[in-house]
Design a protein around this motif. Structure first.
Motif, PDB file in Angstrom:
ATOM      1  N   ASN A 121      -5.694   8.198  22.940  1.00 30.19           N
ATOM      2  CA  ASN A 121      -5.202   8.378  21.571  1.00 30.19           C
ATOM      3  C   ASN A 121      -5.716   7.297  20.616  1.00 30.19           C
ATOM      4  N   LYS A 122      -7.019   7.178  20.534  1.00 28.08           N
ATOM      5  CA  LYS A 122      -7.593   6.130  19.698  1.00 28.08           C
ATOM      6  C   LYS A 122      -7.442   6.428  18.200  1.00 28.08           C
ATOM      7  N   ASN A 123      -6.925   7.573  17.842  1.00 30.53           N
ATOM      8  CA  ASN A 123      -6.716   7.882  16.430  1.00 30.53           C
ATOM      9  C   ASN A 123      -5.276   7.666  15.973  1.00 30.53           C
ATOM     10  N   ILE A 124      -4.508   7.003  16.818  1.00 31.29           N
ATOM     11  CA  ILE A 124      -3.142   6.609  16.446  1.00 31.29           C
ATOM     12  C   ILE A 124      -3.066   5.093  16.555  1.00 31.29           C
ATOM     13  N   VAL A 125      -2.484   4.459  15.558  1.00 33.91           N
ATOM     14  CA  VAL A 125      -2.414   2.986  15.549  1.00 33.91           C
ATOM     15  C   VAL A 125      -1.784   2.472  16.840  1.00 33.91           C
ATOM     16  N   GLU A 126      -2.348   1.394  17.380  1.00 32.40           N
ATOM     17  CA  GLU A 126      -1.794   0.834  18.614  1.00 32.40           C
ATOM     18  C   GLU A 126      -0.722  -0.196  18.302  1.00 32.40           C
ATOM     19  N   VAL A 186      -2.986   6.827   6.391  1.00 36.68           N
ATOM     20  CA  VAL A 186      -4.177   7.037   7.212  1.00 36.68           C
ATOM     21  C   VAL A 186      -5.113   5.867   6.934  1.00 36.68           C
ATOM     22  N   LEU A 187      -5.414   5.105   7.981  1.00 31.97           N
ATOM     23  CA  LEU A 187      -6.200   3.884   7.802  1.00 31.97           C
ATOM     24  C   LEU A 187      -7.565   3.982   8.459  1.00 31.97           C
ATOM     25  N   ILE A 188      -8.476   3.184   7.948  1.00 30.61           N
ATOM     26  CA  ILE A 188      -9.833   3.181   8.479  1.00 30.61           C
ATOM     27  C   ILE A 188     -10.084   1.884   9.211  1.00 30.61           C
ATOM     28  N   LYS A 189     -10.671   1.991  10.378  1.00 27.29           N
ATOM     29  CA  LYS A 189     -11.084   0.790  11.094  1.00 27.29           C
ATOM     30  C   LYS A 189     -12.585   0.868  11.246  1.00 27.29           C
ATOM     31  N   ASN A 190     -13.240  -0.172  10.783  1.00 33.52           N
ATOM     32  CA  ASN A 190     -14.691  -0.189  10.849  1.00 33.52           C
ATOM     33  C   ASN A 190     -15.136  -0.820  12.149  1.00 33.52           C
ATOM     34  N   ASN A 206     -16.738   4.652  11.496  1.00 34.36           N
ATOM     35  CA  ASN A 206     -15.365   4.686  11.020  1.00 34.36           C
ATOM     36  C   ASN A 206     -14.454   5.262  12.083  1.00 34.36           C
ATOM     37  N   GLU A 207     -13.382   4.542  12.374  1.00 33.26           N
ATOM     38  CA  GLU A 207     -12.336   5.118  13.204  1.00 33.26           C
ATOM     39  C   GLU A 207     -11.167   5.395  12.290  1.00 33.26           C
ATOM     40  N   ILE A 208     -10.666   6.621  12.331  1.00 32.02           N
ATOM     41  CA  ILE A 208      -9.569   7.029  11.465  1.00 32.02           C
ATOM     42  C   ILE A 208      -8.278   6.947  12.274  1.00 32.02           C
ATOM     43  N   LYS A 209      -7.290   6.234  11.729  1.00 33.47           N
ATOM     44  CA  LYS A 209      -6.048   6.040  12.490  1.00 33.47           C
ATOM     45  C   LYS A 209      -4.809   6.438  11.684  1.00 33.47           C
ATOM     46  N   LEU A 210      -3.955   7.178  12.338  1.00 32.50           N
ATOM     47  CA  LEU A 210      -2.686   7.562  11.735  1.00 32.50           C
ATOM     48  C   LEU A 210      -1.679   6.440  11.979  1.00 32.50           C
ATOM     49  N   ILE A 211      -0.971   6.027  10.909  1.00 34.48           N
ATOM     50  CA  ILE A 211       0.037   4.961  11.035  1.00 34.48           C
ATOM     51  C   ILE A 211       1.390   5.455  10.503  1.00 34.48           C
ATOM     52  N   ASP A 212       2.337   4.554  10.440  1.00 23.88           N
ATOM     53  CA  ASP A 212       3.650   4.771   9.820  1.00 23.88           C
ATOM     54  C   ASP A 212       4.473   5.889  10.452  1.00 23.88           C
ATOM     55  N   PHE A 213       4.987   5.614  11.643  1.00 29.00           N
ATOM     56  CA  PHE A 213       5.839   6.574  12.335  1.00 29.00           C
ATOM     57  C   PHE A 213       7.317   6.330  12.025  1.00 29.00           C
ATOM     58  N   GLY A 214       7.571   5.706  10.871  1.00 32.28           N
ATOM     59  CA  GLY A 214       8.929   5.361  10.466  1.00 32.28           C
ATOM     60  C   GLY A 214       9.803   6.549  10.100  1.00 32.28           C
TER      61      GLY A 214
END
Ligand code: ATP
Ligand code: MG
Ligand code: MG
Length: 327
Positions: free
Chosen positions: A81-86, A154-158, A163-171
């Motif tokens: 799950n590399k597209n979800i923030v760790e 939705v954040l970008i990690k270079n 570009n790696e696209i990551k979903l954040i904020d599971f609040g």
């Protein structure tokens, strides 16, 4: 006293939290608290992002759920799950719940803004869609609804030019069999079933995805409603009025429809009237009616949740099979 009057932790650059993290910069501030950039003194040369939740009971409890869901995803993913923030870990500090995350780059709203709200090229939009769908496919398999998909989350990690696209904020997230809240999703990205007060599930995230992708492509939010009433009118302006059967399922439909199921139409704060079906998605996108992107987003923006495309099928959509120049 370490808090301001609203329960935000008073962050001072150079201070340490938990004897380990040195505060370098504030990255973001939201209703839930602040996200700060820290140097991790336990791991040589490493930086992390820490979300410090405001010390308010309700937000603390929601933070607990965010941690639970992120840890659950981490445990069942095994690296896939590399597209979800760790999430690295979490702790309590001076009455604040703190969540330590891998450090990511700018969010999609920052990117749209940097580009002066002119919209991004279709290859980038497609890359974002593809990677976000991979994260949503995992959530869908685990029956987790994100409930707040929007450009800011939705954040970008270079990573070496990629570009790696990551979903954040599971609040605001929840399991599909445990949907306790009715007031969810950010208004512009809120699905019809949530607005109308119906039972909801995983498809609410696909609705938000459709809105987000159009916004990335045009640079402006697709349905920028100033109120829930206007939100639904803006939706109807593009996708027409829903069926009588659909309206009947909503516990809040009386606020939006007359007894004969016709929409209650009123001018917005600038005196504008939004007539149902008066705008076409292909005109908004400036794309031909046979465009694959148009077809893709249309399948995210269906009234009936059951008719909306699923992440699994969306990943197989022909839009992802062709490398197009302009559409
Ligand atoms: P909201 O109030 O919109 O629900 P929130 O307070 O729950 O937001 P987040 O969305 O988790 O908080 O984070 C707020 C902002 O902080 C994000 O939009 C992003 O710009 C930044 N941010 C969050 N996590 C990270 C991270 N891991 N790396 C870098 N920046 C981050
Ligand atoms: Mg957020
Ligand atoms: Mg949030």
């Amino acid at each position: 006293n370490f808090n301001d009057s609203k329960g935000f932790y008073k962050c001072i650059i150079g201070d340490h939290i938990f004897y380990r993290y040195e505060i370098l910069k504030i990255l973001g501030r939201g209703a839930f608290g602040q996200v700060i950039l820290c140097k991790d003194h336990k791991i040589y040369n490493s930086q992390v992002a820490i979300k410090i939740i405001r010390n308010r009971k309700k937000l603390y409890n929601q933070g607990k759920i965010e941690i639970e869901i992120l840890k659950y995803i981490k445990s069942c993913g095994k690296g896939s799950n590399k597209n979800i923030v760790e999430i690295y870990h979490s702790f309590n500090f001076r009455g604040h719940l703190c969540i330590v995350f891998e450090l990511l780059g700018p969010n999609l709203f920052d990117i749209i803004k940097q580009n002066h709200f002119r919209g991004l090229n279709i290859q980038f939009v497609k890359e974002v869609a593809n990677q976000l769908l991979k994260s949503m496919n995992i959530l869908s398999k685990e029956k987790i609804i994100h409930c707040d998909i929007k450009p800011e989350n939705v954040l970008i990690k270079n990573v070496k030019k990629n570009n790696e696209i990551k979903l954040i904020d599971f609040g605001s997230s929840c399991f599909e069999n445990n949907t306790i809240y009715t007031y969810i999703q950010s208004r512009f990205y809120r699905s019809p079933e949530v607005i109308l007060g119906m039972k909801y599930g995983l498809p609410i995230d696909i609705w938000s995805l459709g809105c987000l992708l159009v916004e990335l492509f045009t640079g402006l939010p697709l349905f920028p409603g100033e109120s829930e009433q206007e939100q639904l009118l803006l939706i109807m302006q593009v996708i027409g009025v829903p069926s009588k059967e659909f309206i009947q399922k909503g516990t809040r439909s009386k606020y939006f429809f007359n007894d004969d199921y016709s929409p209650i139409i009123f001018p917005n704060s600038r005196g504008l009237l939004h007539k149902p079906s008066s705008k076409k998605l292909c005109s908004i996108l400036h794309l031909p009616s046979d465009s694959l992107f148009l077809h893709f987003v249309s399948s995210c923006l269906e009234w009936e949740p059951e008719k909306r495309i699923t992440p699994e099928n969306a990943l197989k959509h022909i839009w992802f099979k062709f490398h197009e120049k302009s559409q």
